[in-house]
Design a protein around this motif. Structure first.
Motif, PDB file in Angstrom:
ATOM      1  N   LEU A 197      -6.564  -3.908 -10.716  1.00 61.88           N
ATOM      2  CA  LEU A 197      -6.337  -3.162 -11.961  1.00 61.88           C
ATOM      3  C   LEU A 197      -5.726  -4.060 -13.034  1.00 61.88           C
ATOM      4  CD1 LEU A 197      -5.020   0.212 -10.485  1.00 61.88           C
ATOM      5  CD2 LEU A 197      -7.349  -0.354 -11.202  1.00 61.88           C
ATOM      6  N   ALA A 198      -4.847  -4.947 -12.628  1.00 59.52           N
ATOM      7  CA  ALA A 198      -4.273  -5.905 -13.585  1.00 59.52           C
ATOM      8  C   ALA A 198      -5.360  -6.806 -14.152  1.00 59.52           C
ATOM      9  CB  ALA A 198      -3.182  -6.731 -12.903  1.00 59.52           C
ATOM     10  N   ILE A 199      -6.246  -7.269 -13.286  1.00 57.94           N
ATOM     11  CA  ILE A 199      -7.349  -8.130 -13.728  1.00 57.94           C
ATOM     12  C   ILE A 199      -8.258  -7.370 -14.688  1.00 57.94           C
ATOM     13  CG2 ILE A 199      -9.455  -9.290 -12.938  1.00 57.94           C
ATOM     14  CD1 ILE A 199      -7.839  -9.951 -10.337  1.00 57.94           C
ATOM     15  N   THR A 219       1.396  -7.744 -16.496  1.00 54.66           N
ATOM     16  CA  THR A 219       2.317  -8.092 -15.420  1.00 54.66           C
ATOM     17  C   THR A 219       1.986  -7.233 -14.202  1.00 54.66           C
ATOM     18  OG1 THR A 219       4.095  -8.593 -16.989  1.00 54.66           O
ATOM     19  CG2 THR A 219       4.737  -8.183 -14.697  1.00 54.66           C
ATOM     20  N   GLY A 220       1.897  -7.877 -13.031  1.00 55.75           N
ATOM     21  CA  GLY A 220       1.704  -7.156 -11.777  1.00 55.75           C
ATOM     22  C   GLY A 220       2.893  -7.389 -10.866  1.00 55.75           C
ATOM     23  N   ILE A 221       3.318  -6.339 -10.174  1.00 59.28           N
ATOM     24  CA  ILE A 221       4.457  -6.439  -9.250  1.00 59.28           C
ATOM     25  C   ILE A 221       4.052  -5.834  -7.901  1.00 59.28           C
ATOM     26  CG2 ILE A 221       6.820  -5.679  -8.756  1.00 59.28           C
ATOM     27  CD1 ILE A 221       7.355  -5.636 -11.747  1.00 59.28           C
ATOM     28  N   ASP A 222       4.344  -6.549  -6.819  1.00 55.48           N
ATOM     29  CA  ASP A 222       4.138  -6.015  -5.477  1.00 55.48           C
ATOM     30  C   ASP A 222       5.221  -6.581  -4.566  1.00 55.48           C
ATOM     31  OD1 ASP A 222       1.314  -4.638  -4.152  1.00 55.48           O
ATOM     32  OD2 ASP A 222       2.868  -5.371  -2.782  1.00 55.48           O
ATOM     33  N   ASN A 233     -10.928 -14.839 -11.196  1.00 55.47           N
ATOM     34  CA  ASN A 233     -11.503 -14.057 -12.291  1.00 55.47           C
ATOM     35  C   ASN A 233     -11.199 -14.639 -13.666  1.00 55.47           C
ATOM     36  OD1 ASN A 233     -12.745 -11.277 -11.248  1.00 55.47           O
ATOM     37  ND2 ASN A 233     -11.026 -11.821  -9.924  1.00 55.47           N
ATOM     38  N   PHE A 234     -10.626 -15.837 -13.693  1.00 59.65           N
ATOM     39  CA  PHE A 234     -10.395 -16.575 -14.940  1.00 59.65           C
ATOM     40  C   PHE A 234      -9.527 -15.786 -15.929  1.00 59.65           C
ATOM     41  CE2 PHE A 234     -14.504 -17.919 -13.203  1.00 59.65           C
ATOM     42  CZ  PHE A 234     -14.227 -19.263 -12.974  1.00 59.65           C
TER      43      PHE A 234
END
Length: 279
Positions: free
Chosen positions: A154-156, A167-170, A186-187
């Motif tokens: 989803l971030a991509i 920003t992605g957090i896991d 995915n560049f």
């Protein structure tokens, strides 16, 4: 030494309970699921595996389920998911595939991922529902947060849609490393992936993000919505999924305490995604 994983093969007499059981097993720490004709395979770190806890789950008993389990090495996972992973299409908007699949020719956006042990291949209804909601939003030049980013699919997608900052957090190290790989693949190298949980949001000022995505599970959402609301801009959008349709009212009642009002929702196979606005 490689981290050992347990593969649990679950056979179901009543397949309608499959998704309920997978959600309950996710609460126990299971990280990935592969659907099969008569049930599914589930994967969990060896140290977290508790056979009795699975057998006591409500959906396990309602489905008259049986299970077999075995230990697998971490590096064997790629071979396993490659045998089962098929490309996913969400209308004409987005296609998700692995590097060994042929490219989509009729999708507005294409995302290439190697999910490994991370959630977010697009096969699960909640991921597809979130993609469908994103397809109805103007993400261009927005600041976006993807909580529990998994594969970072989803971030991509939001980066490819033209978001200014993503920003992605896991909190899972598998997901953290996998997200970084998929971002490069995915560049979209400017997507920032962080290892941690909602406590990291204290590093951001009030009303920082235009859009927040959280596809996790009901209990975590209920605990963290207050944090999302603080860093979400006025009139900002919050997308939530990872819960059953019957839990929607519980979440909406809780969201109203933090000035979050529902704008629309989508459902599929008893899973629901909701779009809220900070008022």
């Amino acid at each position: 030494m490689s981290q050992k994983y347990i593969e649990v093969k679950v056979s179901l007499r009543y397949p309608d309970f499959s998704e309920y059981l997978m959600a309950e097993m996710a609460e126990l720490g299971f990280e990935s699921f592969v659907e099969q004709e008569e049930g599914f395979l589930a994967y969990i770190q060896g140290e977290l595996f508790d056979q009795d806890a699975i057998a006591s789950l409500d959906s396990f008993n309602k489905a008259c389920a049986e299970m077999q389990w075995s230990e697998i090495a971490q590096q064997n996972w790629n071979e396993e998911w490659e045998k089962n992973f098929e490309p996913v299409a969400v209308g004409d908007f987005c296609g998700i595939r692995a590097p060994f699949h042929e490219a989509f020719t009729n999708k507005k956006f294409e995302i290439i991922i190697e999910p490994k042990m991370s959630f977010g291949t697009g096969h699960h209804e909640t991921t597809a529902l979130m993609i469908e909601l994103l397809g109805q939003l103007n993400v261009h030049d927005k600041t976006v947060l993807d909580m529990g980013c998994g594969t970072a699919v989803l971030a991509i997608l939001t980066a490819k849609m033209g978001a200014a900052e993503v920003t992605g957090i896991d909190n899972d190290e598998w997901a953290f490393e996998n997200s970084k790989e998929n971002i490069q693949r995915n560049f979209v190298p400017d997507v920032n992936i962080l290892l941690g949980d909602a406590s990291l949001l204290y590093n951001y000022g009030n009303e920082y993000f235009d859009i927040i995505i959280a596809n996790i599970n009901r209990n975590i959402l209920l605990n963290d919505i207050k944090h999302y609301s603080r860093v979400l801009k006025q009139n900002g959008i919050l997308l939530l999924s990872g819960f059953y349709s019957e839990d929607r009212k519980i979440l909406l009642d809780h969201c109203m305490q933090f000035s979050l009002q529902e704008e629309r929702y989508l459902s599929q196979h008893n899973w629901t995604a909701i779009q809220l606005k900070k008022i």
